[in-house]
Scaffold this motif. Sequence first.
Motif, PDB file in Angstrom:
ATOM      1  N   GLY A  77     -48.198   8.259  52.483  1.00 29.09           N
ATOM      2  CA  GLY A  77     -47.487   7.042  52.097  1.00 29.09           C
ATOM      3  C   GLY A  77     -46.480   7.297  50.993  1.00 29.09           C
ATOM      4  O   GLY A  77     -45.369   6.768  51.017  1.00 29.09           O
ATOM      5  N   VAL A  78     -46.854   8.129  50.015  1.00 26.60           N
ATOM      6  CA  VAL A  78     -45.942   8.460  48.925  1.00 26.60           C
ATOM      7  C   VAL A  78     -44.738   9.234  49.460  1.00 26.60           C
ATOM      8  O   VAL A  78     -43.584   8.955  49.092  1.00 26.60           O
ATOM      9  CB  VAL A  78     -46.671   9.254  47.821  1.00 26.60           C
ATOM     10  CG1 VAL A  78     -45.690   9.823  46.814  1.00 26.60           C
ATOM     11  CG2 VAL A  78     -47.692   8.379  47.126  1.00 26.60           C
ATOM     12  N   PHE A  79     -44.968  10.200  50.347  1.00 24.07           N
ATOM     13  CA  PHE A  79     -43.864  10.978  50.916  1.00 24.07           C
ATOM     14  C   PHE A  79     -42.908  10.092  51.696  1.00 24.07           C
ATOM     15  O   PHE A  79     -41.684  10.214  51.563  1.00 24.07           O
ATOM     16  CB  PHE A  79     -44.394  12.089  51.820  1.00 24.07           C
ATOM     17  CG  PHE A  79     -45.079  13.208  51.074  1.00 24.07           C
ATOM     18  CD1 PHE A  79     -44.626  13.630  49.840  1.00 24.07           C
ATOM     19  CD2 PHE A  79     -46.183  13.827  51.622  1.00 24.07           C
ATOM     20  CE1 PHE A  79     -45.251  14.650  49.152  1.00 24.07           C
ATOM     21  CE2 PHE A  79     -46.818  14.852  50.949  1.00 24.07           C
ATOM     22  CZ  PHE A  79     -46.360  15.264  49.708  1.00 24.07           C
ATOM     23  N   TYR A  80     -43.438   9.206  52.543  1.00 26.26           N
ATOM     24  CA  TYR A  80     -42.577   8.317  53.324  1.00 26.26           C
ATOM     25  C   TYR A  80     -41.788   7.369  52.421  1.00 26.26           C
ATOM     26  O   TYR A  80     -40.619   7.075  52.684  1.00 26.26           O
ATOM     27  CB  TYR A  80     -43.382   7.511  54.345  1.00 26.26           C
ATOM     28  CG  TYR A  80     -43.715   8.287  55.582  1.00 26.26           C
ATOM     29  CD1 TYR A  80     -42.714   8.844  56.366  1.00 26.26           C
ATOM     30  CD2 TYR A  80     -45.031   8.483  55.973  1.00 26.26           C
ATOM     31  CE1 TYR A  80     -43.005   9.562  57.503  1.00 26.26           C
ATOM     32  CE2 TYR A  80     -45.342   9.204  57.099  1.00 26.26           C
ATOM     33  CZ  TYR A  80     -44.327   9.738  57.868  1.00 26.26           C
ATOM     34  OH  TYR A  80     -44.638  10.453  58.983  1.00 26.26           O
ATOM     35  N   THR A  81     -42.426   6.878  51.359  1.00 23.05           N
ATOM     36  CA  THR A  81     -41.742   5.964  50.447  1.00 23.05           C
ATOM     37  C   THR A  81     -40.572   6.654  49.766  1.00 23.05           C
ATOM     38  O   THR A  81     -39.448   6.119  49.738  1.00 23.05           O
ATOM     39  CB  THR A  81     -42.730   5.441  49.393  1.00 23.05           C
ATOM     40  OG1 THR A  81     -43.796   4.762  50.063  1.00 23.05           O
ATOM     41  CG2 THR A  81     -42.044   4.484  48.427  1.00 23.05           C
ATOM     42  N   PHE A  82     -40.800   7.840  49.219  1.00 19.18           N
ATOM     43  CA  PHE A  82     -39.720   8.526  48.520  1.00 19.18           C
ATOM     44  C   PHE A  82     -38.658   9.038  49.491  1.00 19.18           C
ATOM     45  O   PHE A  82     -37.485   9.110  49.152  1.00 19.18           O
ATOM     46  CB  PHE A  82     -40.266   9.654  47.646  1.00 19.18           C
ATOM     47  CG  PHE A  82     -40.838   9.135  46.356  1.00 19.18           C
ATOM     48  CD1 PHE A  82     -40.006   8.810  45.310  1.00 19.18           C
ATOM     49  CD2 PHE A  82     -42.199   8.950  46.209  1.00 19.18           C
ATOM     50  CE1 PHE A  82     -40.511   8.312  44.124  1.00 19.18           C
ATOM     51  CE2 PHE A  82     -42.716   8.458  45.031  1.00 19.18           C
ATOM     52  CZ  PHE A  82     -41.882   8.132  43.983  1.00 19.18           C
ATOM     53  N   ASP A  83     -39.043   9.394  50.709  1.00 21.20           N
ATOM     54  CA  ASP A  83     -38.057   9.776  51.717  1.00 21.20           C
ATOM     55  C   ASP A  83     -37.157   8.588  52.044  1.00 21.20           C
ATOM     56  O   ASP A  83     -35.941   8.736  52.162  1.00 21.20           O
ATOM     57  CB  ASP A  83     -38.768  10.272  52.981  1.00 21.20           C
ATOM     58  CG  ASP A  83     -37.792  10.673  54.059  1.00 21.20           C
ATOM     59  OD1 ASP A  83     -36.928  11.543  53.788  1.00 21.20           O
ATOM     60  OD2 ASP A  83     -37.875  10.118  55.171  1.00 21.20           O
ATOM     61  N   PHE A  84     -37.751   7.411  52.163  1.00 16.12           N
ATOM     62  CA  PHE A  84     -36.958   6.218  52.429  1.00 16.12           C
ATOM     63  C   PHE A  84     -36.002   5.936  51.279  1.00 16.12           C
ATOM     64  O   PHE A  84     -34.826   5.655  51.495  1.00 16.12           O
ATOM     65  CB  PHE A  84     -37.871   5.010  52.666  1.00 16.12           C
ATOM     66  CG  PHE A  84     -37.122   3.727  52.815  1.00 16.12           C
ATOM     67  CD1 PHE A  84     -36.485   3.410  53.998  1.00 16.12           C
ATOM     68  CD2 PHE A  84     -37.038   2.817  51.764  1.00 16.12           C
ATOM     69  CE1 PHE A  84     -35.778   2.237  54.142  1.00 16.12           C
ATOM     70  CE2 PHE A  84     -36.335   1.646  51.889  1.00 16.12           C
ATOM     71  CZ  PHE A  84     -35.713   1.355  53.083  1.00 16.12           C
ATOM     72  N   VAL A  85     -36.517   6.017  50.044  1.00 20.34           N
ATOM     73  CA  VAL A  85     -35.672   5.733  48.880  1.00 20.34           C
ATOM     74  C   VAL A  85     -34.533   6.746  48.792  1.00 20.34           C
ATOM     75  O   VAL A  85     -33.397   6.388  48.480  1.00 20.34           O
ATOM     76  CB  VAL A  85     -36.516   5.725  47.588  1.00 20.34           C
ATOM     77  CG1 VAL A  85     -35.645   5.691  46.351  1.00 20.34           C
ATOM     78  CG2 VAL A  85     -37.471   4.544  47.596  1.00 20.34           C
ATOM     79  N   ALA A  86     -34.812   8.011  49.098  1.00 17.19           N
ATOM     80  CA  ALA A  86     -33.772   9.039  49.020  1.00 17.19           C
ATOM     81  C   ALA A  86     -32.717   8.867  50.101  1.00 17.19           C
ATOM     82  O   ALA A  86     -31.553   9.212  49.894  1.00 17.19           O
ATOM     83  CB  ALA A  86     -34.403  10.423  49.138  1.00 17.19           C
TER      84      ALA A  86
END
Length: 150
Positions: A77-86
């Motif tokens: 979940g953390v990886f997907y969230t930061f990938d989305f933000v980036a």
Amino acid sequence: MSNVLKTAWFATKVGIGGGVIYLTVDQGIWGSSQQATAAYDRVFDIMPGTKSVSEKYLNLPKKEDVNINFRSYWNTGVFYTFDFVANVPSKVVSLKDYVVDFATSPPAVAKKGDETSKAEESTPVQSEAAVAPEVSAEAAQENPPAEVTQ
């Protein structure tokens, strides 16, 4: 008159909220665990059918029954969230392009007979003077232009 009604409505909402807070503090919901347990038992004495319903639906599973690696789900979940933000800028641009493409009308499908007429319509029309071949001076003397009689 409108301001009076708005003030009365606001006072009613504040009064209900304040009353709920006062009642829960008075009954011991926010006190120690013994006070909260006593309040919980009083609620079940007032509404006797609720205890069986809560015991039926609020049972937590045992640790042996739950065999899930929560850490991997959290990390994913953390990886997907930061990938989305980036990638928000590129996603916004692609979304804009998609909306623009969707909003424009699709090209009309031409029939076989219409293809030639469309091609003829799209070519620019030239004036006859530009299309006419150049006439040499000798040919002009042999064939003088006809004079217009009035």
